[in-house]
Design a protein around this motif. Structure first.
Motif, mmCIF file in Angstrom:
data_model
loop_
_atom_site.group_PDB
_atom_site.id
_atom_site.type_symbol
_atom_site.label_atom_id
_atom_site.label_comp_id
_atom_site.label_asym_id
_atom_site.label_seq_id
_atom_site.Cartn_x
_atom_site.Cartn_y
_atom_site.Cartn_z
ATOM 1 N N LEU A 21 108.360 51.949 38.246
ATOM 2 C CA LEU A 21 107.806 52.120 39.284
ATOM 3 C C LEU A 21 107.896 51.081 39.999
ATOM 4 N N ASN A 22 107.877 49.406 39.792
ATOM 5 C CA ASN A 22 107.521 49.027 40.855
ATOM 6 C C ASN A 22 108.530 48.513 41.855
ATOM 7 N N GLU A 23 109.835 49.238 41.628
ATOM 8 C CA GLU A 23 111.044 49.296 42.686
ATOM 9 C C GLU A 23 110.414 50.387 43.799
ATOM 10 N N VAL A 24 111.758 49.688 45.277
ATOM 11 C CA VAL A 24 111.578 50.926 46.261
ATOM 12 C C VAL A 24 112.921 50.740 46.611
ATOM 13 N N PHE A 25 113.498 51.578 47.133
ATOM 14 C CA PHE A 25 114.787 51.502 48.159
ATOM 15 C C PHE A 25 114.850 51.937 48.817
ATOM 16 N N PHE A 26 116.422 51.462 49.862
ATOM 17 C CA PHE A 26 115.749 52.624 51.132
ATOM 18 C C PHE A 26 117.471 52.235 51.263
ATOM 19 N N SER A 27 117.976 53.133 52.830
ATOM 20 C CA SER A 27 118.970 53.703 52.808
ATOM 21 C C SER A 27 118.741 54.216 54.550
ATOM 22 N N ARG A 28 119.664 53.834 55.247
ATOM 23 C CA ARG A 28 120.193 54.148 56.572
ATOM 24 C C ARG A 28 120.710 54.766 57.475
ATOM 25 N N THR A 29 120.654 55.606 58.139
ATOM 26 C CA THR A 29 122.003 56.990 57.933
ATOM 27 C C THR A 29 121.790 57.495 59.941
ATOM 28 N N ALA A 114 112.820 54.994 52.874
ATOM 29 C CA ALA A 114 112.515 54.662 51.509
ATOM 30 C C ALA A 114 111.320 55.119 50.721
ATOM 31 N N ARG A 115 111.402 55.177 49.735
ATOM 32 C CA ARG A 115 111.712 55.918 48.769
ATOM 33 C C ARG A 115 110.555 55.158 47.346
ATOM 34 N N ILE A 116 110.330 55.337 46.926
ATOM 35 C CA ILE A 116 108.870 54.922 45.822
ATOM 36 C C ILE A 116 109.539 56.319 44.675
ATOM 37 N N LYS A 117 109.383 56.054 43.524
ATOM 38 C CA LYS A 117 108.638 56.927 42.653
ATOM 39 C C LYS A 117 107.772 57.598 42.434
ATOM 40 N N PRO A 118 107.600 58.449 42.151
ATOM 41 C CA PRO A 118 106.415 59.491 41.911
ATOM 42 C C PRO A 118 105.582 59.912 40.700
ATOM 43 N N ASP A 169 98.135 63.210 52.489
ATOM 44 C CA ASP A 169 96.833 63.089 51.654
ATOM 45 C C ASP A 169 98.585 62.607 50.227
ATOM 46 N N ALA A 170 100.383 63.293 50.046
ATOM 47 C CA ALA A 170 100.821 62.773 48.875
ATOM 48 C C ALA A 170 100.947 61.217 48.965
ATOM 49 N N LEU A 171 101.467 61.193 50.064
ATOM 50 C CA LEU A 171 102.171 59.145 50.093
ATOM 51 C C LEU A 171 100.477 58.250 49.127
ATOM 52 N N CYS A 172 99.201 58.799 50.402
ATOM 53 C CA CYS A 172 98.088 58.210 49.177
ATOM 54 C C CYS A 172 97.925 58.509 48.111
ATOM 55 N N GLN A 173 98.603 59.515 47.659
ATOM 56 C CA GLN A 173 98.359 59.344 46.316
ATOM 57 C C GLN A 173 99.089 58.718 45.769
ATOM 58 N N GLU A 174 100.498 59.369 45.803
ATOM 59 C CA GLU A 174 101.745 58.653 45.103
ATOM 60 C C GLU A 174 101.181 56.877 45.168
ATOM 61 N N LEU A 175 100.497 56.239 46.343
ATOM 62 C CA LEU A 175 100.562 54.394 46.175
ATOM 63 C C LEU A 175 99.640 54.057 45.106
ATOM 64 N N MET A 176 98.413 55.181 45.618
ATOM 65 C CA MET A 176 96.811 55.091 44.319
ATOM 66 C C MET A 176 97.235 55.162 42.960
ATOM 67 N N ALA A 177 98.279 56.469 42.628
ATOM 68 C CA ALA A 177 98.632 56.440 41.318
ATOM 69 C C ALA A 177 99.251 55.111 41.192
ATOM 70 N N ARG A 178 100.696 54.903 41.705
ATOM 71 C CA ARG A 178 101.266 53.959 40.968
ATOM 72 C C ARG A 178 100.321 52.331 41.139
ATOM 73 N N ASP A 179 99.936 52.275 42.057
ATOM 74 C CA ASP A 179 99.290 50.354 41.650
ATOM 75 C C ASP A 179 98.504 51.041 40.428
ATOM 76 N N LEU A 182 100.976 50.235 37.582
ATOM 77 C CA LEU A 182 101.103 48.948 37.660
ATOM 78 C C LEU A 182 99.681 47.935 37.373
ATOM 79 N N ASN A 183 98.689 48.372 36.590
ATOM 80 C CA ASN A 183 97.397 47.691 36.889
ATOM 81 C C ASN A 183 97.508 46.720 38.118
ATOM 82 N N LYS A 184 97.446 47.145 39.129
ATOM 83 C CA LYS A 184 97.421 46.758 40.799
ATOM 84 C C LYS A 184 95.865 47.245 41.308
ATOM 85 N N PRO A 185 94.882 45.895 41.996
ATOM 86 C CA PRO A 185 93.909 46.365 42.111
ATOM 87 C C PRO A 185 94.144 47.966 43.964
#
Length: 407
Positions: A21-29, A114-118, A169-179, A182-185
């Protein structure tokens, strides 16, 4: 290699590829979708060697479980030079799968994803929807275009006006759920922009309601003139005053429509500007984490120039920050314009009130007016009060949007 690195790199034989959950990765094309670069986690999760990834089409990691309609919408958007966000299920080389929420932005004559885990509650709904779309594509021959239309229909039923609004909305929801996971504020900037978004939606509703109120009020002076013409001489005072009232109220409605809702104002785009700024803020955060992740990696990236990739990410972060600032400046300007417009409208209302009072006085002098004329004049008062309260709400929401922007 640390114990954590060894533990997370142990891959199961079936199921999901290790992606924390705390990881993030990217690729460029490039513009065709051919992979040119990425970070270590991208390579690790996909389980391909670098020489298998670089120069390969990005669809090398595509899962057959993904509906083609999503990719149709995906490419249709990014090929127009627009940013895009989407839930995507990928397939690693060893057959393991992994879900991501991907944010794609134009970059270096190509695209960076760029990708995060939903992990949000909404994610489960998306998995169910994708499964239904895939089944229709496979069993009924649904085309990618029609599949994309069904996706947008589902989003409309959920209250989204278009796909981009859902992506924000989805990106907001995912970042808030991720925080939360991960017990982040909570991210204060994202929270502030979400509050601004809510007020922008209310503002649009109130302003559209104001125009409707003015349109509805136009019939009352007409009715007043009709009745007055029956009980007073032609051109009598009540008839004249009702004509003046109708002209003034129509002029006010037209003025507000022109200066606040018309083509010379960006008011109608306030919500879109806030929405885009929110997406950029969220996207910028993901890019910053990609940059941080890349700088902390001490792994070999094959022939990839790590310094070049860091510079690219850094430039992307700066350019997106400038876009967000420009969008917020536009929002502030238009919100201030609305506050001023409401002040002008309130001043005009003094003239309407005076005319209405004169109508009341003159109608009382008519021996045959009865209750009907007085009732209609009272209706004008009720409409004025309703519009005045709506102006106060519009002004208040505009001020709240401006104060949210300053946080």
């Amino acid at each position: 290699m640390s114990f954590i690195d060894r533990r997370i790199e142990v891959r199961p034989t079936t199921g999901e590829a290790p992606f924390a959950l705390n990881e993030v990765f990217f690729s460029r094309t490039d513009q065709r979708g051919v992979i040119e670069a990425g970070n270590y986690i991208f390579q690790r999760v996909s389980n391909y060697e670098w020489d298998e990834l670089i120069g390969a089409p990005h669809k090398v990691i595509r899962s057959p479980d993904m509906p083609r309609g999503v990719y149709h919408l995906f490419w249709e958007t990014i090929q127009q030079g627009k940013t895009m966000g989407a839930y995507v299920k990928n397939l690693a080389k060893d057959g393991l799968t992994y879900w991501v929420y991907a944010v794609v932005v134009p970059c270096e004559d190509g695209f960076l994803s760029a990708r995060i885990k939903p992990s949000s509650k909404q994610f489960a709904e998306i998995q169910t929807l994708y499964a239904k779309l895939l089944k229709l594509e496979q069993e009924e021959g649904l085309s990618p275009e029609d599949s994309a239309m069904l996706l947008e229909t589902w989003l409309a039923e959920k209250g989204f006006e278009n796909y981009h609004q859902f992506a924000v909305d989805a990106l907001c929801q995912e970042l808030m759920a991720r925080d939360s996971g991960l017990n982040k504020p909570q991210d204060s900037k994202i929270s502030s922009l979400r509050e601004m978004m809510t007020n922008a939606r209310k503002l649009l509703q109130e302003t559209e309601g104001l125009i409707q109120d003015f349109d509805a009020m136009h019939t009352i002076p007409h009715n007043l003139r009709v009745i007055a013409s029956r009980i007073e001489p032609s051109g009598g005072p009540v008839t004249v005053l009702s004509q003046n009232y109708g002209a003034m109220s129509r002029e006010m409605g037209d003025w507000f429509s022109k200066h606040v809702m018309g083509k010379n104002s960006n008011f109608a785009a306030i919500r879109a500007s806030v929405e885009e700024s929110l997406f950029i803020q969220c996207m910028g955060r993901v890019l910053v984490e990609c940059d941080t992740q890349l700088q902390s990696e001490q792994r070999s990236l094959g022939k990839i120039d790590m310094d070049k990739e860091r510079k690219i990410l850094g430039c992307l972060v700066k350019s997106q920050a400038k876009r967000a600032q420009k969008g917020m400046a536009s929002v502030d300007t238009e919100a201030e314009r609305i506050v001023r417009a409401c002040q002008v409208m309130h001043r005009h209302f003094l003239g309407l009130s005076s005319t209405r009072v004169l109508c009341k006085i003159e109608s009382a002098r008519l021996p045959q007016s009865g209750e009907t004329l007085s009732d209609i004049i009272d209706q004008l008062g009720a409409f004025q009060e309703r519009i005045s309260h709506r102006l106060d709400r519009i002004s208040s929401l505009s001020s709240e949007i401006r104060s949210s922007e300053e946080k």
